[in-house]
Motif scaffolding. Sequence first.
Motif, short mmCIF file in Angstrom:
data_model
loop_
_atom_site.label_atom_id
_atom_site.label_comp_id
_atom_site.label_asym_id
_atom_site.label_seq_id
_atom_site.Cartn_x
_atom_site.Cartn_y
_atom_site.Cartn_z
N VAL A 213 0.79 -1.24 0.00
CA VAL A 213 0.00 0.00 0.00
C VAL A 213 0.82 1.28 0.00
CG1 VAL A 213 -2.01 -1.07 1.07
CG2 VAL A 213 -0.20 -0.13 2.52
N GLU A 214 2.13 1.16 0.05
CA GLU A 214 2.95 2.38 0.15
C GLU A 214 4.17 2.26 -0.75
OE1 GLU A 214 4.46 5.29 3.72
OE2 GLU A 214 4.57 3.14 4.03
N GLY A 215 4.45 3.32 -1.48
CA GLY A 215 5.61 3.34 -2.36
C GLY A 215 5.83 4.71 -2.93
N PRO A 216 6.81 4.86 -3.82
CA PRO A 216 7.09 6.18 -4.40
C PRO A 216 5.90 6.81 -5.10
CG PRO A 216 8.85 4.63 -4.90
CD PRO A 216 7.75 3.83 -4.29
N SER A 217 5.00 5.97 -5.64
CA SER A 217 3.86 6.49 -6.39
C SER A 217 2.62 6.71 -5.54
CB SER A 217 3.50 5.53 -7.54
OG SER A 217 4.62 5.28 -8.35
N PHE A 218 2.57 6.13 -4.31
CA PHE A 218 1.36 6.15 -3.50
C PHE A 218 1.70 6.47 -2.05
CE2 PHE A 218 -2.57 3.76 -5.10
CZ PHE A 218 -2.39 4.18 -6.40
N PRO A 219 1.00 7.41 -1.42
CA PRO A 219 1.03 7.47 0.04
C PRO A 219 0.19 6.31 0.59
CG PRO A 219 -0.50 9.10 -0.81
CD PRO A 219 0.18 8.48 -2.00
N ILE A 220 0.40 5.95 1.83
CA ILE A 220 -0.26 4.78 2.39
C ILE A 220 -1.78 4.92 2.38
CG2 ILE A 220 -0.13 5.63 4.78
CD1 ILE A 220 0.41 2.67 5.59
N GLU A 221 -2.30 6.14 2.55
CA GLU A 221 -3.76 6.33 2.54
C GLU A 221 -4.34 5.96 1.18
OE1 GLU A 221 -1.57 8.61 3.43
OE2 GLU A 221 -1.86 8.77 5.61
N ALA A 222 -3.65 6.36 0.10
CA ALA A 222 -4.13 6.04 -1.24
C ALA A 222 -4.04 4.54 -1.49
CB ALA A 222 -3.33 6.80 -2.29
N GLY A 223 -2.99 3.91 -0.98
CA GLY A 223 -2.86 2.47 -1.15
C GLY A 223 -3.95 1.70 -0.43
N LEU A 224 -4.27 2.11 0.80
CA LEU A 224 -5.35 1.45 1.53
C LEU A 224 -6.69 1.67 0.85
CD1 LEU A 224 -4.28 2.25 5.20
CD2 LEU A 224 -4.48 -0.03 4.18
N GLU A 225 -6.88 2.84 0.30
CA GLU A 225 -8.13 3.12 -0.43
C GLU A 225 -8.26 2.21 -1.65
OE1 GLU A 225 -10.14 6.87 -2.85
OE2 GLU A 225 -8.69 7.27 -1.26
N GLU A 226 -7.15 1.99 -2.35
CA GLU A 226 -7.18 1.12 -3.53
C GLU A 226 -7.42 -0.33 -3.13
OE1 GLU A 226 -7.05 -0.03 -7.53
OE2 GLU A 226 -7.36 1.91 -6.53
N VAL A 227 -6.79 -0.79 -2.05
CA VAL A 227 -7.04 -2.15 -1.58
C VAL A 227 -8.50 -2.32 -1.16
CG1 VAL A 227 -6.52 -3.81 0.25
CG2 VAL A 227 -4.65 -2.61 -0.89
N THR A 228 -9.05 -1.31 -0.50
CA THR A 228 -10.46 -1.37 -0.10
C THR A 228 -11.36 -1.51 -1.32
OG1 THR A 228 -9.99 0.03 1.82
CG2 THR A 228 -12.28 -0.18 1.17
N ARG A 229 -11.05 -0.76 -2.37
CA ARG A 229 -11.85 -0.84 -3.60
C ARG A 229 -11.77 -2.25 -4.19
NH1 ARG A 229 -11.27 -1.21 -8.74
NH2 ARG A 229 -8.99 -1.17 -8.59
N VAL A 230 -10.57 -2.83 -4.23
CA VAL A 230 -10.39 -4.17 -4.79
C VAL A 230 -11.14 -5.20 -3.95
CG1 VAL A 230 -8.70 -5.98 -5.27
CG2 VAL A 230 -8.17 -3.61 -5.85
N VAL A 231 -11.04 -5.09 -2.64
CA VAL A 231 -11.74 -6.05 -1.77
C VAL A 231 -13.24 -5.91 -1.90
CG1 VAL A 231 -12.09 -6.77 0.62
CG2 VAL A 231 -9.80 -6.11 -0.15
N GLN A 232 -13.73 -4.68 -1.95
CA GLN A 232 -15.16 -4.45 -2.10
C GLN A 232 -15.68 -5.03 -3.41
OE1 GLN A 232 -16.31 -0.29 -2.29
NE2 GLN A 232 -18.13 -0.70 -1.05
N GLU A 233 -14.95 -4.81 -4.49
CA GLU A 233 -15.37 -5.37 -5.78
C GLU A 233 -15.31 -6.89 -5.75
OE1 GLU A 233 -13.14 -3.71 -8.96
OE2 GLU A 233 -14.08 -1.72 -8.81
N GLY A 234 -14.27 -7.44 -5.14
CA GLY A 234 -14.16 -8.90 -5.07
C GLY A 234 -15.26 -9.54 -4.28
N VAL A 235 -15.61 -8.93 -3.17
CA VAL A 235 -16.70 -9.46 -2.35
C VAL A 235 -18.04 -9.27 -3.06
CG1 VAL A 235 -18.00 -9.10 -0.20
CG2 VAL A 235 -15.50 -9.16 -0.17
N GLY A 236 -18.21 -8.13 -3.74
CA GLY A 236 -19.45 -7.87 -4.46
C GLY A 236 -19.71 -8.81 -5.61
N SER A 237 -18.63 -9.31 -6.20
CA SER A 237 -18.78 -10.24 -7.32
C SER A 237 -18.44 -11.66 -6.90
CB SER A 237 -17.86 -9.83 -8.47
OG SER A 237 -16.50 -9.83 -8.06
#
Length: 281
Positions: A213-237
């Motif tokens: 969730v954290e790297g040169p391109s992403f602060p940790i907040e953005a990484g967690l937000e992206e993981v949340t989106r992926v998990v939400q989509e995965g659970v939804g489908s």
Amino acid sequence: MTRRRPASADDLLTELGRLTAQALERAELQQARVELAQALQRELLPGALPELPGLRTAARYAPARNGLDIGGDWYDGFRLPDGALGFSIGDVQGHDVEAAAFMGQVRVGLRAVAGISADPGEVLARANELLLSMDCTLFATCSFLRFDPVSWELSDSRAGHVPAVWATTDGRSGVTQDEGGLPIGILPGEEYPVTRRRLPVPGAFVLVTDGVVEGPSFPIEAGLEEVTRVVQEGVGSGSADGGAPDPGELATEIIKVADLTGHTDDAAVLVLCHDERDREP
């Protein structure tokens, strides 16, 4: 006054050859250390994770893009004497062979302590004291979870680690905001609060290391937000009957977030997919 003799072409070539040989020797030594760390990492991570009716699990690990950064992250899962399941995920400070070896010690320590304590906070507290008694200069962030198949409760405690992400089939999702303690191996007498959750609605509970969730391109907040989106989509489908998704497929999608962050560290994902309707009566 004595003048230095100008270096001849042969002298320069000899010196260049000496420096080149030293550089190659250092590079070969470093490569050997990297390969040893990689071998330790492969051997120390579990080959399989435990499951129970209604609880399916999966994990993924992505090595560091820079081979020198291998060795710090781990995930683990094991059965406890009382029939519950224990899970841990974490990140050792530092890299290379020392971090890989220390990671193995932390994993074994957590397993040993979890066998005599049913409280995740106490597991981390005892592991903390154990590491301090070893007089090691390294420390580790980690989360420890305990799943009780009787009460269908997930209890967890956090030692300076990245918060978990969750989603359920009724459309809810989020990042846990549980209180935690310091990384283990830093301060004696540290206490680790425990959060307990009942899991009545099918869904997924996901833990990651900061390399996801954290790297040169992403602060940790953005990484967690992206993981949340992926998990939400995965659970939804998820499954056709509205149950939890396939944990392996979800873990594979989550580890891809590490590529978006431009991470240089290694990265680990641990996924618990739960559906109480499938539990044993």
